[in-house]
Structures are given as C-alpha cells and as structure tokens.
Design a protein around this motif. Structure first.
Motif, short mmCIF file in Angstrom:
data_model
loop_
_atom_site.label_atom_id
_atom_site.label_comp_id
_atom_site.label_asym_id
_atom_site.label_seq_id
_atom_site.Cartn_x
_atom_site.Cartn_y
_atom_site.Cartn_z
N THR A 106 0.72 -1.27 0.05
CA THR A 106 -0.05 0.11 -0.16
C THR A 106 0.92 1.16 -0.03
OG1 THR A 106 -1.73 -1.32 1.39
CG2 THR A 106 -1.91 1.21 1.28
N ALA A 107 1.84 1.26 0.71
CA ALA A 107 2.83 2.22 0.68
C ALA A 107 3.36 2.79 -0.80
CB ALA A 107 4.13 2.05 1.62
N PHE A 108 3.90 1.58 -1.41
CA PHE A 108 4.33 2.02 -2.80
C PHE A 108 3.20 2.52 -3.84
CE2 PHE A 108 4.98 0.31 -7.07
CZ PHE A 108 6.09 0.53 -7.31
N GLN A 109 2.08 1.75 -3.67
CA GLN A 109 0.84 2.27 -4.36
C GLN A 109 0.46 3.66 -4.27
OE1 GLN A 109 -1.55 -1.35 -3.31
NE2 GLN A 109 -1.46 -1.76 -5.47
N SER A 110 0.19 3.79 -2.82
CA SER A 110 0.03 5.41 -2.42
C SER A 110 1.01 6.54 -3.02
CB SER A 110 -0.16 5.21 -0.90
OG SER A 110 -1.22 4.63 -0.57
N ALA A 111 2.34 6.27 -2.65
CA ALA A 111 3.25 7.02 -3.19
C ALA A 111 3.24 7.35 -4.52
CB ALA A 111 4.46 6.64 -2.72
N ALA A 198 -0.01 5.62 8.32
CA ALA A 198 1.44 5.77 8.63
C ALA A 198 1.97 7.04 7.70
CB ALA A 198 2.24 4.94 8.51
N LEU A 199 1.08 7.38 6.71
CA LEU A 199 1.33 8.05 5.56
C LEU A 199 0.87 9.45 5.53
CD1 LEU A 199 1.31 5.86 2.20
CD2 LEU A 199 3.12 6.40 3.83
N VAL A 200 -0.08 9.51 6.58
CA VAL A 200 -0.86 11.04 6.73
C VAL A 200 0.40 11.86 7.17
CG1 VAL A 200 -2.48 12.11 8.13
CG2 VAL A 200 -3.00 9.75 7.47
N GLY A 201 0.06 13.07 6.56
CA GLY A 201 0.90 14.05 6.81
C GLY A 201 2.26 14.10 6.05
N THR A 202 2.54 13.27 5.34
CA THR A 202 3.55 13.00 4.34
C THR A 202 3.22 13.41 2.79
OG1 THR A 202 3.50 10.67 3.68
CG2 THR A 202 4.47 11.35 5.70
N PRO A 203 4.23 13.69 1.83
CA PRO A 203 3.80 13.80 0.56
C PRO A 203 3.45 12.42 -0.14
CG PRO A 203 6.20 13.75 0.81
CD PRO A 203 5.44 13.61 2.16
N TYR A 204 3.53 11.24 0.54
CA TYR A 204 3.31 10.19 -0.23
C TYR A 204 1.81 9.42 0.09
CZ TYR A 204 8.38 10.71 0.12
OH TYR A 204 9.61 10.92 0.03
#
Length: 313
Positions: A106-111, A198-204
């Motif tokens: 999910t991290a890869f896909q979101s970014a 975990a990605l909230v507040g990041t550019p990803y």
C-alpha cells in the motif's frame, strides 16, 4: 502466456516452500516467471538492505514484464519512499507493466499515485496466495487471469444484510426495500489501513477528493481499527471521499474487557460520524478470496439492493 516478474520490496521471504509453490503454480498456469536476483535475500527482517530492495524495484521496472508481483508484504516500503525511482516506475506502467500486491505494498501504491498519478493494482502476493497450501482460491485466480488478459472491467460482491438499513438514506429503495444508488467519476484508492495512516502528513499520501476509499487490515483489534479511522476522520480525509468500502479485518481476538465492543461497533460508529456511504464485505484483504482493484483508476460504484459493483471498464 504472460511475463511475470517476482521481486521482494518489503520483508524477507521466510516461507521458502510457499515461495516455491507459488512459482510452480504460476508456471502451471502457463506464465513465464522471472525471479529477481535478490528475491530471497535477507537483512535483519527485510528482503535485503534498503539499497538491495531499491535495486530490485528498479529491475522490476526495467523488466518489461506484464506483471510485477511481490513475493510478500510485511514491512519495509515506507522507509524507501523518498528514494523510489518514480519516473522509471511510471514509464514502465505506461509501457504496460502492472504492479500487483497488498498489505505493506500500500505504501508503494499510494506514493506512486501521489507522485505520478499512475495506476497500480491491489491484489495477491506470491507466497500468501499462489503459494498457499492446497489449491489457491479460484476467485482470486480468475481475477488475476482477467488482469493478465486485459479483460477485467469491474468487481461485484454481496453486501451483508446489516448494510441495508445503514445505506437506505443514500438512495431510493429497490424492490427488496434496500438502497439503490450510483456514484460516478470517483478515484478508487486505499489499501491497508495501518499503512495509510502512517502516510498521513507526508507527501506520499494521495490527495484524493471525491474518491472511493477501500480499506483492510490484519491482526488489528477493532479498537485499533477505530483509532486509525479516527485519524483519517480528524485529518479531514474521510470527509473528502464519496464512499468508504471496507474489506476484510481479520486475525484478531476479542477479550473479556470488550464487553460487546466488536468490529460492527466500529462500523456503526464510523457511519454515525460521516455523511457518506460506508459499505462492508468487499472480498479483499488478508483472506484467500480476494479481487483485484485498480488503485488510482476512475470508477463507478453502484449499489442495487444487496448487490454492489465497482466498475472501471
């Protein structure tokens, strides 16, 4: 026959037997399987150090494969996000490579969606799904085959009876006195709830407005699920969506302290805090029966009675 590239961008492969079964299964289905040179590497809990896994992702992008399939999820991609070769990944997607995975993926896909707008696919992993003991789930395999053949246009499922009353305010009643409504031109996005939070507040984290957000998680007690949903709610993310679709939340254990507090309690609470439809029962997550979903694709969401359909054809 399709060219499938197997690589390990997250945790180390510990179940080598499942890895081998998955490779054999894909080959039996007629696919040409290429295994990345570092697919079975190990560095502490990861499938190689950061440089090794970044190189594996780059090789997947250069492979010109039809499908780039992760060996497993786990943890490891969030620490790679600043260094991902986004332009190379986007070019490979434009050439026809479809990146498939779930969980930590999910991290890869979101970014990738946030940085390039390119579409990836939420779906199976090699070991967990194709390498499962016994016969892999036929619905999962059929959905994967549709992707490989370019025939997939959408996915449908049967809503639980508990969804009917909660969704009735969003559309006219059908013949079953259940809701009937359609949402158009919505971006489908989401994945693992813990990873997204975990990605909230990041550019990803993609800045999706008017989307359909699908969510799943594993080994998370309902109170933790509620806490993470609260974060998305308070961050204003849920309020910007057209609908939330919940998949499988499993492998947790309730205790005496819960006193009747359960997953349905969380769903009811979420519905009380939002003005958008919250659907459940999506066959996706850490379960054998899982559909494939295009992350970043424009879709329609249709509900008629207890039948729900995500359509992107």
């Amino acid at each position: 026959m399709s060219h499938i590239y197997i690589y390990s961008p997250s945790s180390a492969v510990r179940d080598k037997a499942a890895f081998r079964r998955g490779i054999a299964r894909l080959q039996t289905l007629g696919h040409d399987v290429e295994i990345d040179e570092a697919a079975l590497h190990s560095h502490t809990r990861f499938a190689g150090d950061d440089e090794t896994r970044l190189a594996a992702i780059a090789r997947a992008a250069d492979s010109e494969a039809d499908i780039a399939l992760i060996s497993r999820g786990g943890y490891g991609l969030t620490r790679l996000l600043p260094e991902l070769p986004y332009k190379k990944i986007a070019r490979s997607i434009a050439r026809g490579t479809r990146y498939v995975g779930l969980s930590d993926f999910t991290a890869f896909q979101s970014a990738v969606l946030a940085k390039t707008g390119a579409v990836t696919w939420a779906g199976p992993a090699l070991g967990e799904d194709f390498g499962a003991e016994g016969v892999p789930d036929d619905i999962m395999e059929a959905c994967f085959d549709d992707l490989v053949c370019g025939q997939g246009e959408g996915t449908g499922w049967r809503l639980p009876k508990t969804d009917g009353p909660a969704l009735s305010r969003f559309g006219k009643p059908s013949a079953e006195q259940a809701p009937e409504f359609k949402l158009r031109k919505a971006t489908l996005w989401g994945g693992n709830l813990s990873v997204l939070c975990a990605l909230v507040g990041t550019p990803y984290l993609p800045a999706v407005k008017g989307g359909v957000l699908f969510l799943e998680d594993v080994n998370e007690h309902p109170y933790r699920i509620e806490r993470q949903l609260t974060q998305l709610l308070n961050a204003g993310i849920l309020g910007q969506q057209k609908a939330v679709v919940l998949g499988a939340f499993n492998r947790y254990q309730l205790g005496p302290h819960d006193k009747g507090y359960k997953l349905q309690t969380v769903v009811d609470w979420l519905r009380s805090k939002t003005r958008i439809p919250v659907l459940t029962g999506l066959p996706f997550g850490h379960v054998p029966t899982k559909v494939l979903l295009p992350v970043g694709q424009q879709i329609e969401l249709m509900v008629q009675g207890r039948d729900a359909l995500l359509y992107w054809g």
